[in-house]
Write a protein that holds these residues in place. Structure first.
Motif, PDB file in Angstrom:
ATOM      1  N   LYS A 155       0.835  -1.203   0.000  1.00 46.70           N
ATOM      2  CA  LYS A 155       0.000   0.000   0.000  1.00 46.70           C
ATOM      3  C   LYS A 155       0.867   1.249   0.000  1.00 46.70           C
ATOM      4  CE  LYS A 155      -4.134  -1.848   2.266  1.00 46.70           C
ATOM      5  NZ  LYS A 155      -5.032  -1.753   3.441  1.00 46.70           N
ATOM      6  N   LYS A 211      -4.243   4.726   9.616  1.00 45.80           N
ATOM      7  CA  LYS A 211      -5.601   4.975   9.138  1.00 45.80           C
ATOM      8  C   LYS A 211      -5.595   5.936   7.950  1.00 45.80           C
ATOM      9  CE  LYS A 211      -8.011   3.900  13.451  1.00 45.80           C
ATOM     10  NZ  LYS A 211      -8.665   2.702  12.873  1.00 45.80           N
ATOM     11  N   GLU A 214      -4.376   3.857   4.962  1.00 43.54           N
ATOM     12  CA  GLU A 214      -5.440   2.930   4.559  1.00 43.54           C
ATOM     13  C   GLU A 214      -6.531   3.651   3.779  1.00 43.54           C
ATOM     14  OE1 GLU A 214      -8.697  -0.109   6.637  1.00 43.54           O
ATOM     15  OE2 GLU A 214      -7.293   1.018   7.875  1.00 43.54           O
TER      16      GLU A 214
END
Length: 338
Positions: A155, A211, A214
């Motif tokens: 990611k 967070k 993400e």
């Protein structure tokens, strides 16, 4: 021990630069430096925390008497900035570009620019602003993930490829109450000593960063809203959750909470599932248990008195759910804490 830092060489260079834009006094408490704004300029503080080499965070809590423009490149260089507005709003603008982006309450933003292109955070006067900005030196922090083969590193690499292909990058994200809840926990939480407080705070910043990453990854991959809720609906969820925390003894029901918040039962449940990963009833139960744990630890109230004070009527039921969470009875827990 807290010390006032009057000598500039003792203050991190990044905070020294910010100090030129925001007059005031700087104090240090372990790794946390706090700039308190001079009363003639406004009110509030900026807290600077160095988490590790290449990773710093700023917490702005300000209400100023005049507009302020902070050149981001002057307080962090060759970095990504993950921005979150907890209260109020601010603006972002790249140098030489007329377009100004507004970052609203509960909204995220990810910013990057080449070293030759500066950008600024613009704070308007007479408006309270609570803003968190996590700054990451790309080379120092991200390079270490390159050789790892896991979902998180993938990611991160996807994020970098998307950003570094452009001379400037500004991504205005969706509203995110999960980050809001984590930031709220950075303030006002009681700790047994300053060292545990510092460690807890640093750990929470890493969770906030995760967070951010993400959400950003999900948005650039799917271009979709991560919550499905409107800003006003998310704000209502935030307000009703605070109401429950402040009043655990009330017999909360879906009907009364809907009347209090103006939300439908479906939106109320959807909001709590998204924000807390709990149903409304689970959230209320957990708030009561947290309040009970604090009362057991900090007061001389009997277990029966505590049960009554958190809105329950059955001591046996309370003992059952308390033991399920803490793996011991309330009485055993109290003896451990004495």
């Amino acid at each position: 021990m807290e010390n006032v830092m009057n000598e500039y060489q003792k203050v991190p260079s990044e905070l020294n630069v910010l100090h030129k834009h925001l007059p005031g006094t700087i104090e240090v408490n372990f790794d946390i430096h706090t700039l308190t704004v001079a009363s003639s300029y406004g009110s509030g503080q900026v807290r600077y925390t160095s988490l590790q080499n290449g990773l710093q965070t700023y917490d702005f809590n300000l209400k100023l008497n005049e507009d302020l423009e902070i050149p981001v490149c002057s307080i962090t260089s060759d970095s990504l900035q993950f921005i979150y507005c907890l209260d109020g709003h601010c603006y972002h603008q790249f140098e030489t570009f007329e377009e100004v982006a507004k970052i609203e309450q509960f909204q995220t933003a990810v910013v990057h620019s080449d070293s030759g292109l500066s950008s600024s955070i613009i704070i308007k006067k007479d408006h309270k602003l609570v803003l968190n900005m996590i700054c990451i030196d790309k080379k120092q922090y991200f390079d270490k993930f390159g050789a790892q083969d896991n979902q998180f590193s993938k990611k991160i690499q996807s994020l970098l490829v998307n950003i570094e292909s452009k001379s400037k990058h500004f991504h205005l994200g969706n509203y995110n109450l999960k980050i809001a809840e984590q930031l709220k926990l950075l303030f006002g939480v009681e700790y047994s000593n300053e060292v545990s407080e510092l460690l807890s705070q640093k750990g929470r910043y890493y969770l906030i960063l995760a967070k951010h990453i993400e959400q950003f990854h999900a948005e650039i991959e799917n271009n979709s809203n991560t919550s499905g809720l409107l800003k006003d609906e998310l704000k209502a969820i935030s307000q009703i959750s605070e109401y429950i925390k402040e009043n655990p003894e009330i017999q909360h029901s879906i009907k009364t909470l809907c009347l209090h918040s103006g939300l439908s039962p479906a939106k109320l449940q959807e909001g709590f599932k998204f924000m807390f990963e709990r149903t409304v009833s689970d959230f209320v139960r957990n708030v009561r248990l947290e309040k009970a744990e604090k009362l057991i630890r900090t007061t001389d109230l009997t277990i029966s008195e505590i049960v009554y004070s958190i809105g329950l009527t059955s001591r046996s039921y309370f003992c059952k759910i308390f033991k399920r969470k803490h793996l011991c009875s309330p009485k055993e827990y109290k003896l451990k804490k004495i």
